[in-house]
Design an enzyme around this catalytic site. Structure first.
Site, short mmCIF file in Angstrom:
data_model
loop_
_atom_site.label_atom_id
_atom_site.label_comp_id
_atom_site.label_asym_id
_atom_site.label_seq_id
_atom_site.Cartn_x
_atom_site.Cartn_y
_atom_site.Cartn_z
N GLU A 1 8.18 -7.99 5.41
CA GLU A 1 8.67 -7.01 6.38
C GLU A 1 7.50 -6.07 6.64
OE1 GLU A 1 11.40 -7.22 7.89
OE2 GLU A 1 12.56 -8.56 6.62
N LYS B 1 6.62 -3.69 -8.11
CA LYS B 1 5.42 -2.85 -8.03
C LYS B 1 5.69 -1.84 -6.92
CE LYS B 1 1.80 -1.87 -6.41
NZ LYS B 1 1.63 -0.50 -5.87
N CYS C 1 9.61 2.15 9.76
CA CYS C 1 9.16 0.96 10.49
C CYS C 1 9.97 0.78 11.76
CB CYS C 1 9.26 -0.27 9.61
SG CYS C 1 10.91 -0.46 8.90
N GLU D 1 0.25 1.02 15.31
CA GLU D 1 1.31 1.76 14.61
C GLU D 1 0.73 3.08 14.09
OE1 GLU D 1 2.66 0.31 10.74
OE2 GLU D 1 4.74 0.67 11.33
P1 NAD Z 1 0.96 -0.70 2.24
O1 NAD Z 1 0.87 -2.09 2.78
O2 NAD Z 1 -0.27 0.11 2.19
O3 NAD Z 1 1.52 -0.71 0.75
C1 NAD Z 1 2.75 -1.30 0.43
C2 NAD Z 1 2.71 -1.81 -1.00
O4 NAD Z 1 1.77 -2.86 -1.07
C3 NAD Z 1 2.27 -0.76 -2.02
O5 NAD Z 1 3.04 -0.93 -3.19
C4 NAD Z 1 0.82 -1.12 -2.26
O6 NAD Z 1 0.33 -0.72 -3.52
C5 NAD Z 1 0.87 -2.63 -2.15
N1 NAD Z 1 -0.40 -3.27 -1.81
C6 NAD Z 1 -1.40 -2.80 -1.04
N2 NAD Z 1 -2.39 -3.70 -0.96
C7 NAD Z 1 -2.01 -4.78 -1.70
C8 NAD Z 1 -2.60 -6.03 -1.99
N3 NAD Z 1 -3.80 -6.38 -1.51
N4 NAD Z 1 -1.92 -6.89 -2.79
C9 NAD Z 1 -0.69 -6.58 -3.27
N5 NAD Z 1 -0.10 -5.39 -3.03
C10 NAD Z 1 -0.74 -4.51 -2.24
O7 NAD Z 1 2.12 -0.01 3.08
P2 NAD Z 1 2.58 1.50 3.00
O8 NAD Z 1 1.51 2.34 3.61
O9 NAD Z 1 3.05 1.79 1.62
O10 NAD Z 1 3.88 1.50 3.93
C11 NAD Z 1 3.86 1.73 5.30
C12 NAD Z 1 3.94 0.43 6.07
O11 NAD Z 1 5.13 -0.28 5.68
C13 NAD Z 1 4.06 0.63 7.56
O12 NAD Z 1 3.23 -0.29 8.21
C14 NAD Z 1 5.53 0.33 7.85
O13 NAD Z 1 5.82 -0.08 9.16
C15 NAD Z 1 5.79 -0.74 6.85
N6 NAD Z 1 7.24 -0.87 6.61
C16 NAD Z 1 7.89 -1.95 7.13
C17 NAD Z 1 9.27 -2.09 6.96
C18 NAD Z 1 10.02 -3.27 7.52
O14 NAD Z 1 11.15 -3.48 7.10
N7 NAD Z 1 9.44 -4.04 8.42
C19 NAD Z 1 9.96 -1.10 6.23
C20 NAD Z 1 9.26 -0.01 5.73
C21 NAD Z 1 7.88 0.09 5.92
#
Ligand code: NAD
Length: 506
Positions: free
Chosen positions: A271, A195, A305, A409
Site C-alpha cells: 500500500e 517493524k 495516503c 505526493e
Molecule cells: P516510508 O516508506 O519512509 O517508511 C515506511 C516503513 O518502511 C517504516 O517502518 C520504515 O522504517 C520502513 N522502511 C524504509 N525503508 C525501508 C527498506 N529499504 N526496507 C524495509 N523497510 C523500510 O514511509 P513513511 O514516510 O513512514 O509513510 C508515508 C508514506 O506512506 C506516504 O507515501 C503515504 O502515502 C504512504 N501510505 C500509504 C498508505 C496506503 O494505504 N496506500 C497508507 C498510509 C501511508
C-alpha cells in the site's frame, strides 16, 4: 498499562512520562521486552515540542534474527493449529483491551505523532480495536469451496497459514495501520514480526503489553524497532525465514523492498503513496462538498495516503467554492495536539515540515499558481510549541497539471486547485498523475457520478463523501499506489497459503 489516563495540564510532562511513556521503547521478542544486543538506541523526538522524552532501541539483523527464531518456534506450536473460532476469541479480547486502554493509547499516539488527541481518541485507537474485532469475526466464518469432478472426485481448496510474516508500517496512522495487518495475519494462524516506523514506535510497544493478557502465546507477535534501509526493515525483508512482507509506506520504499525480497521470492503486499482529488461538479451540494473537501485535504495535517490533496472544481462555481473553502480553512485551529480545541496538530517531524515548505517555496519562486492562504510556519504559537513541526494549511490555485505540485505526493497540508469544463476533462485531470489510490466526486447526477467513478484510474472512489469505509471491501490503489489489496477477504487471502486436496472418485 495505566488505563483511564486523564491528561493533567498542570504538570503535563511529568504526568505523561509516568502514565504513558516508557524511558525506552524496547523490542518485544518471544514475549519479553528486550534491548538491542549492542545496547544501541536512538532518541525519539516528539514533533509538537521538538523535544526527546524517551529512547528507542535500534534493532538490526541480530534482533530480526532473534525475532524470526521466536516466530518460527511459535509457528510450529499450537497457534497455527488452534481453531479459527478459538483464535477469534483471543483476537476479540485484544480488541476489547485496546478499547479498555483507549485513553492511554490515544495520548501516546498523539504525543508520538503530533496529531490531535481528539482524533486519536475518537478515530485511530477505536479503529485499531475494530480491526481486531472485524478480522476475528471474518476469519472465524471462513468456508472452503469444494468441486466435484466428472469422475466423482472431490476437490477442496483449503487455506493454511504462511508461517512467519513481516509487517512494515508507516508513521501517519501508526497503531491503526499496524493492527490492520496484525489482525488478519494472526486470524489466519500466522506468527508475525512487526517493524513500526522509527518515527512512531510507541503504540506498537504498548500494544505488546496487552497481548499476553488476551491469551496470545509467546513468540506469536514480535516487534523489532529500528530504521529501514540497512537496518531492521531491510533485515526483515531479506531474512530467509520470513515468508511474506506486508508493507505500507512510500512508493520508492516499495521498490527497494521488492528488490530486496526478490531472491527469497517472498509474497508481497504494497500500500503505497497517493495523490487523491476532490472533484466538484457545478450541480454539487456545496454545503456537503466544500467542508468535506477541506477535511479531505487537511485532516491529519494532510498526512493521509487517501488525502484529497487536489481540488478539481467546475469553472462555473470555482470562485464560490474557493471563497467557501477559504472560510473553512480559517476555522482550522493549529495548536498543541493535546488541547481539545486543536484541529490541526504538528507534522511528523521538522525535516518533513521543511520538505513541505520546499514545495511551497518552489511554487512561490517559480510563480507556479497563486498561494491563496497559508504557505508559512504559523506565528504566535505558545512558547512550548515554537520549535514544533507546525505548518499552516495552504491553498494554491491555478496549478498546471504537469507541475511537481500535482505530480508528486506532498503529504502535508497543501491543497492545489484546478478547474475543468467537461466530465472528460475532470476524469483526465484526476487520473493524470502517477498515483491511483483514491478520489471523491461531488454531484447530484447519479449517472454522471457512475460514469466518473468507472472511468478514473483510482482504486477507490467516493461519491458525495470521503474516507467512508467498510472493512469488507478491497482497499488499495492502482499504478504507483500499490500492488494487491487489503481489507476483508483480500487480507485473509494474502495471509494464507492455498492447498488443494483431492479425493479420487469411487
Ligand atoms: P516510508 O516508506 O519512509 O517508511 C515506511 C516503513 O518502511 C517504516 O517502518 C520504515 O522504517 C520502513 N522502511 C524504509 N525503508 C525501508 C527498506 N529499504 N526496507 C524495509 N523497510 C523500510 O514511509 P513513511 O514516510 O513512514 O509513510 C508515508 C508514506 O506512506 C506516504 O507515501 C503515504 O502515502 C504512504 N501510505 C500509504 C498508505 C496506503 O494505504 N496506500 C497508507 C498510509 C501511508
Amino acid at each position: 498499562m495505566g488505563s483511564g489516563c486523564k491528561h493533567n495540564k498542570g504538570d503535563r510532562k511529568e504526568f505523561l512520562r509516568q502514565q504513558v511513556l516508557p524511558d525506552r521503547c524496547r523490542h518485544f521478542i518471544n514475549g519479553r521486552y528486550v534491548d538491542s544486543a549492542d545496547g544501541e538506541a536512538f532518541k525519539k523526538v516528539l514533533p509538537a515540542y521538538n523535544e526527546s522524552w524517551f529512547e528507542v532501541a535500534t534493532g538490526g539483523a541480530s534482533e530480526v534474527d532473534a525475532a524470526v527464531t521466536a516466530a518460527e518456534k511459535a509457528a510450529a506450536g499450537p497457534w497455527s493449529r488452534t481453531s479459527p473460532q478459538d483464535r477469534a476469541r483471543i483476537l476479540r479480547r485484544v480488541g476489547d483491551l485496546i478499547e479498555a486502554n483507549v485513553e492511554t493509547l490515544a495520548l501516546a499516539e498523539s504525543l508520538d505523532s503530533g496529531k490531535p488527541y481528539s482524533e486519536t481518541l475518537n478515530g485511530d485507537i477505536p479503529r485499531s480495536a475494530k480491526n481486531f474485532h472485524f478480522f476475528a469475526d471474518l476469519a472465524a466464518h471462513q468456508s472452503f469451496e469444494t468441486w466435484t469432478g466428472e469422475d466423482g472426485s472431490q476437490h477442496t481448496s483449503i487455506r493454511e497459514p504462511l508461517g512467519v510474516t513481516g509487517l512494515i508500517t508507516p508513521w501517519n496512522l501508526p497503531l491503526y495501520l499496524a493492527t490492520w495487518k496484525l489482525a488478519p495475519a494472526l486470524a489466519q494462524g500466522n506468527t508475525v514480526i512487526l517493524k513500526p516506523a522509527e518515527l512512531t514506535p510507541l503504540t506498537a510497544t504498548l500494544l505488546c503489553e496487552l497481548l499476553g493478557e488476551a491469551g496470545i502465546p509467546e513468540g506469536v507477535v514480535n516487534v523489532v524497532h529500528g530504521f529501514g534501509a540497512k537496518s531492521a526493515g531491510e533485515a526483515l525483508v531479506r531474512h530467509p525465514g520470513v515468508k511474506a512482507i506486508s508493507f505500507t509506506g512510500e512508493t520508492t520504499t516499495g521498490s527497494a523492498i521488492m528488490r530486496d525480497a526478490a531472491d527469497g521470492l517472498k509474497k508481497l503486499s504494497f500500500e503505497l503513496g497517493g495523490k487523491g482529488a476532490s472533484v466538484i461538479f457545478d450541480d454539487a451540494d456545496l454545503d456537503l462538498a466544500v467542508p468535506t473537501a477541506c477535511r479531505a485535504a487537511f485532516r491529519n495535517q494532510g498526512q493521509i495516503c487517501l488525502a484529497g490533496s487536489r481540488l478539481i472544481v467546475h469553472e462555473k462555481i470555482a470562485t464560490q467554492v474557493i471563497d467557501r473553502l477559504l472560510e473553512n480553512v480559517k476555522k482550522i485551529k493549529i495548536g498543541d495536539p493535546l488541547d481539545d480545541t486543536t484541529t490541526m496538530g504538528a507534522l511528523i517531524a521538522n525535516d518533513h515540515r521543511d520538505k513541505i515548505a520546499g514545495f511551497v517555496e518552489y511554487a512561490r519562486g517559480e510563480r507556479v499558481g497563486e498561494i491563496l492562504c497559508g504557505g508559512k510556519i504559523p506565528a504566535g504559537l505558545p512558547a512550548h510549541l515554537t520549535n514544533g513541526a507546525f505548518y499552516e494549511p495552504t491553498v494554491i490555485a491555478d496549478v498546471p497539471q504537469d507541475s511537481r505540485l500535482i505530480q508528486e505526493e506532498i503529504f502535508g497540508p497543501v491543497l492545489t486547485v484546478q478547474t475543468f469544463k467537461t466530465l472528460e476533462e475532470a476524469i483526465a485531470l484526476t487520473s493524470g498523475v502517477p498515483y491511483g489510490l483514491s478520489c471523491s466526486v461531488y454531484t447530484r447526477d447519479g449517472a454522471r457520478a457512475q460514469k466518473f467513478a468507472r472511468s478514473v484510474r483510482m482504486g477507490m472512489v467516493w461519491i458525495n463523501g470521503w474516507f467512508i469505509r467498510d472493512l469488507h471491501t478491497a482497499f488499495g490503489g492502482m499504478k504507483r499506489s500499490g500492488i494487491g489489496r487489503e481489507g476483508g477477504r483480500w487480507s485473509l487471502d494474502f495471509f494464507s497459503e492455498y492447498k488443494t486436496i483431492t479425493v479420487a472418485g469411487v
